[in-house]
Design a protein around this motif. Structure first.
Motif, short mmCIF file in Angstrom:
data_model
loop_
_atom_site.label_atom_id
_atom_site.label_comp_id
_atom_site.label_asym_id
_atom_site.label_seq_id
_atom_site.Cartn_x
_atom_site.Cartn_y
_atom_site.Cartn_z
N VAL A 1 40.47 -50.32 -6.69
CA VAL A 1 40.70 -51.75 -6.50
C VAL A 1 42.08 -52.14 -7.02
CG1 VAL A 1 39.95 -54.07 -7.17
CG2 VAL A 1 38.25 -52.34 -6.53
N LEU A 2 42.46 -51.57 -8.19
CA LEU A 2 43.78 -51.87 -8.74
C LEU A 2 44.89 -51.36 -7.83
CD1 LEU A 2 43.32 -51.12 -12.57
CD2 LEU A 2 43.58 -53.35 -11.46
N ARG A 3 44.70 -50.18 -7.26
CA ARG A 3 45.71 -49.63 -6.35
C ARG A 3 45.86 -50.50 -5.11
NH1 ARG A 3 47.51 -44.48 -7.27
NH2 ARG A 3 46.46 -43.32 -8.94
N VAL A 4 44.73 -50.97 -4.58
CA VAL A 4 44.78 -51.86 -3.41
C VAL A 4 45.50 -53.15 -3.75
CG1 VAL A 4 43.40 -53.22 -1.78
CG2 VAL A 4 42.73 -50.87 -2.33
N PHE A 5 45.17 -53.69 -4.93
CA PHE A 5 45.82 -54.93 -5.37
C PHE A 5 47.33 -54.73 -5.50
CE2 PHE A 5 47.47 -57.42 -8.98
CZ PHE A 5 47.29 -58.70 -8.47
N LEU A 6 47.73 -53.62 -6.11
CA LEU A 6 49.15 -53.35 -6.29
C LEU A 6 49.85 -53.13 -4.95
CD1 LEU A 6 49.05 -50.97 -9.41
CD2 LEU A 6 49.82 -53.36 -9.32
N TYR A 7 49.10 -52.50 -4.00
CA TYR A 7 49.68 -52.26 -2.67
C TYR A 7 49.98 -53.59 -1.97
CZ TYR A 7 49.86 -51.05 2.28
OH TYR A 7 50.22 -50.93 3.60
N LYS B 1 50.30 -56.49 -3.44
CA LYS B 1 51.31 -57.21 -4.20
C LYS B 1 52.71 -56.71 -3.86
CE LYS B 1 52.71 -58.24 -8.95
NZ LYS B 1 52.42 -58.04 -10.40
N LYS B 2 52.82 -55.40 -3.71
CA LYS B 2 54.11 -54.80 -3.39
C LYS B 2 54.59 -55.17 -2.00
CE LYS B 2 56.32 -50.25 -2.99
NZ LYS B 2 56.11 -48.78 -3.10
N LEU C 1 53.43 -57.81 -0.08
CA LEU C 1 53.04 -59.16 0.32
C LEU C 1 54.11 -59.84 1.16
CD1 LEU C 1 51.01 -61.47 0.14
CD2 LEU C 1 52.14 -62.20 -1.99
N LEU C 2 55.36 -59.73 0.76
CA LEU C 2 56.44 -60.38 1.49
C LEU C 2 56.56 -59.81 2.90
CD1 LEU C 2 58.78 -62.37 1.49
CD2 LEU C 2 60.24 -60.56 0.54
N VAL C 3 56.44 -58.48 3.02
CA VAL C 3 56.52 -57.85 4.34
C VAL C 3 55.39 -58.32 5.24
CG1 VAL C 3 56.51 -55.65 5.58
CG2 VAL C 3 57.67 -55.83 3.36
N LEU C 4 54.17 -58.41 4.68
CA LEU C 4 53.01 -58.85 5.47
C LEU C 4 53.18 -60.30 5.93
CD1 LEU C 4 50.10 -57.28 3.36
CD2 LEU C 4 50.98 -56.49 5.56
N ILE C 5 53.72 -61.14 5.07
CA ILE C 5 53.94 -62.54 5.45
C ILE C 5 54.97 -62.63 6.57
CG2 ILE C 5 54.85 -64.76 4.67
CD1 ILE C 5 53.64 -64.19 1.93
N ILE C 6 56.06 -61.85 6.44
CA ILE C 6 57.11 -61.86 7.48
C ILE C 6 56.53 -61.37 8.82
CG2 ILE C 6 59.27 -60.80 8.21
CD1 ILE C 6 60.11 -60.77 5.26
N LEU C 7 55.75 -60.29 8.79
CA LEU C 7 55.15 -59.76 10.03
C LEU C 7 54.20 -60.79 10.65
CD1 LEU C 7 54.38 -56.06 9.03
CD2 LEU C 7 56.15 -56.88 10.60
N GLY C 8 53.42 -61.48 9.78
CA GLY C 8 52.52 -62.51 10.32
C GLY C 8 53.27 -63.63 10.99
N VAL C 9 54.35 -64.11 10.36
CA VAL C 9 55.15 -65.19 10.94
C VAL C 9 55.80 -64.75 12.24
CG1 VAL C 9 57.15 -66.68 10.57
CG2 VAL C 9 55.53 -66.29 8.70
#
Length: 334
Positions: free
Chosen positions: A36-42, A44-45, A47-55
């Motif tokens: 769970v911690l690894r997924v959270f860190l993934y 978190k690391k 997050l910006l890329v995922l937001i850009i791809l979504g937009v």
């Protein structure tokens, strides 16, 4: 004293097993928490890329939805007369085939410029609401197929025939891009479908027969009215008696069954009403019940682009990350 030694050994073994079990559970929970911690860190690391791809996905989906050309549709509800269902399916298939083959000569005879009619397509399907009212009534005849249980193929053929005859109305859908030309083309094609010499001649026979039945029924109704009126007048001038079944006997003359005559008159009146409705419905081989107005066809993919495109971009990112993870693990192998 010698009998107690095995008991102590068993207790110690049970305590060891429980300890191992609790340790296994603890280790498993630790691994789950670590995952769970690894997924959270993934997340978190990245997050910006995922937001850009979504937009970016939303913007692209919106753009595709705007540039994609809308398609129009006209839906026509029809009822085939004179056993013309097979003809209707055949002629619709023929028209679509000529459209696919770009048969400009055929469409020119109908007054349609096929080159200017982009995205043209025609389909036909039964109106399923009719089946709900007719299917149960007609499928009851399958109960008489008990002797055919050994031959499933024959039973299936008969069942398909019953199901095919259950449909009453059909929906013809015309697809096009130009509203004015497409809607006008739908009307011209319907005129072509109804302009069949065989069914036009057959219609004249049906109409003539219906009119003849109405005329003969009117004569019989008039005769029944005269009979009942004359006997009613005779009741006041002659000695009469009545039988128990409603038959009126007048002075030794043959009896007149009044209830039977009234039932016959009512049957003739109902028959005339049905024939008049048939005359109205038999004005065309393929009776148009409703000629719909043009309306926009919902865009199956691009209308959902605002959702699908972001999911697609983010999904590709996850796939790329997984492949990168597998590549790193492969490098660690001896």
């Amino acid at each position: 004293m010698g009998e107690q030694l095995p008991t102590n050994s068993n207790n110690n073994a049970d305590e060891i097993d429980l300890g191992q079990l609790f340790q296994m559970i603890k280790n498993a929970l630790g691994k789950v928490f670590e995952w769970v911690l690894r997924v959270f860190l993934y997340f978190k690391k990245n997050l910006l890329v995922l937001i850009i791809l979504g937009v970016v996905g939303i913007v692209i989906g919106y753009g595709l939805n705007q540039i994609s050309e809308s398609k129009q549709k006209t839906e026509i509800i029809v009822k085939p007369n004179f056993e013309s269902k097979d003809y209707l399916y055949g002629v619709i298939k023929e028209i679509q085939s000529k459209s696919n083959g770009r048969d400009n000569v055929f469409f020119a005879k109908l007054g349609i410029n096929l080159d200017s009619l982009k995205g043209f397509k025609v389909e036909i399907e039964p109106v399923t609401q009719d089946v709900k009212s007719n299917l149960q009534e007609e499928l009851k005849y399958l109960e008489y197929l008990g002797d055919l249980k050994e031959d499933g193929s024959i039973k299936q053929v008969i069942k398909n025939e019953v199901l095919g005859n259950s449909y009453v109305n059909y929906k013809i859908s015309f697809y096009y891009k130009d509203v004015n030309r497409g809607h006008a083309a739908a009307g011209k094609i319907m005129n072509y479908i109804n302009d069949n010499k065989y069914f036009k001649d057959l219609r004249e026979i049906y109409v003539e027969n219906a009119k003849s039945r109405i005329k003969e029924n009117d004569k019989l109704i008039a005769q029944i009215d005269v009979l009942i009126e004359n006997y009613s007048k005779a009741l006041g001038t002659k000695s009469d008696r009545s039988s128990g079944d409603g038959t009126v006997l007048l002075g030794g003359e043959e009896g007149l069954n009044i209830p039977s005559l009234l039932n016959l008159k009512n049957t003739l009146i109902q028959s005339n009403a049905a024939n008049k409705i048939s005359l109205k419905e038999m004005q065309e081989t393929i009776k148009v019940l409703n000629f719909g107005k043009p309306h926009v066809v919902s865009k199956s993919f691009f209308s959902r682009g605002l959702v699908l495109m972001p999911i697609a971009f983010i999904g590709l990112f996850f796939v790329g990350s997984f492949l990168k993870f597998l590549n790193n693990k492969a490098k660690m192998l001896p």
